[in-house]
Design a protein around this motif. Structure first.
Motif: not given
Length: 260
Positions: A1-24
């Motif tokens: 499950m964790l592997e699937n989550i990591i795989n999914s997040i790594s394919n997010w757009s750069e802006k989505k990763i920045e908003f979800v993790f770095l900002k929110f």
């Protein structure tokens, strides 16, 4: 499950990763938890413990655990972006954004320098990679002297010297041999890195055959491309034209930003 989550997040757009993790998560949620904890502590000083306060305490603990786990998941996702997706610009941009948004820039600048060292090397900008190594060396932050940063600095320093055909590369490999270690895992990592550097030096600098990359098993896609490239150069040195062509063609469609 964790592997699937990591795989999914790594394919997010750069802006989505920045908003979800770095900002929110690491900014808004983190500050909200800190503020809530302070207010809650003051409230407890004046009010007896109740079911509500106990439930709220559990909620705060869960949120803190969530933030910590989010950092772990993000680190693994960033690692995957580099080593599996081989998206150099996305990898560097996310780390740079983390540095820009960080409160403690003196600490966050270290992974940013390291990312620049790595990305510039894989793009073939060896002199630029060396310039970031020099910047990392000038850091007076105590964390910059830990094993992880010291290893990366010395390893890529040697790699850059080899690819710049600098005869001083042997001394750079020797510097890595002299790195202080604390456990067997670090000893194994350094021994493996030195063996790999010596093989690259033989093939790239000395133009002599070395079978190292014909037998070693890569741990990820980036390593696979790297090993295939040096194996192709080795086959070329041995005059094996068919094998050389086959190996180079197998990596020809990979990220064109790689110098391979």
């Amino acid at each position: 499950m964790l592997e699937n989550i990591i795989n999914s997040i790594s394919n997010w757009s750069e802006k989505k990763i920045e908003f979800v993790f770095l900002k929110f998560i690491f900014k808004y949620l983190f500050y909200a938890v800190i503020f809530s904890t302070i207010v809650f502590y003051v409230y407890l000083l004046r009010t007896p413990s109740t079911i509500f306060t106990k439930l709220f305490s559990i909620l705060l603990v869960l949120l803190i655990i969530f933030i910590i786990l989010s950092k772990v998941v993000l680190d693994f996702s960033i690692f995957r972006i580099l080593n599996t997706n081989i998206d150099l610009d996305k990898y560097l941009s996310i780390i740079e954004k983390g540095y820009i948004d960080s409160i403690n820039k003196s600490t966050q600048v270290l992974p940013w320098y390291t990312a620049n060292i790595v990305v510039n090397f894989y793009k073939g900008n060896f002199s630029n990679s060396l310039s970031f190594i020099e910047k990392l060396e000038r850091q007076r932050n105590k964390k910059s002297r830990n094993y992880s940063y010291s290893f990366s600095k010395l390893y890529f320093n040697a790699l850059n010297f080899i690819h710049l055909n600098n005869e001083d590369s042997n001394n750079k490999i020797r510097d890595l041999q002299e790195l202080s270690i604390k456990n067997n895992s670090q000893r194994i990592q350094i021994a493996s890195a030195i063996q790999r550097l010596q093989a690259i030096s033989d093939i790239v600098l000395n133009k002599t055959s070395n079978e190292y990359f014909d037998t070693m098993q890569p741990q990820n896609k980036l390593e696979q491309i790297t090993y295939t490239y040096y194996a192709a150069l080795n086959a070329q040195l041995k005059g094996e034209e068919a094998s050389t062509r086959e190996l180079f063609e197998s990596i020809a469609q990979e990220n064109p930003e790689l110098f391979y």
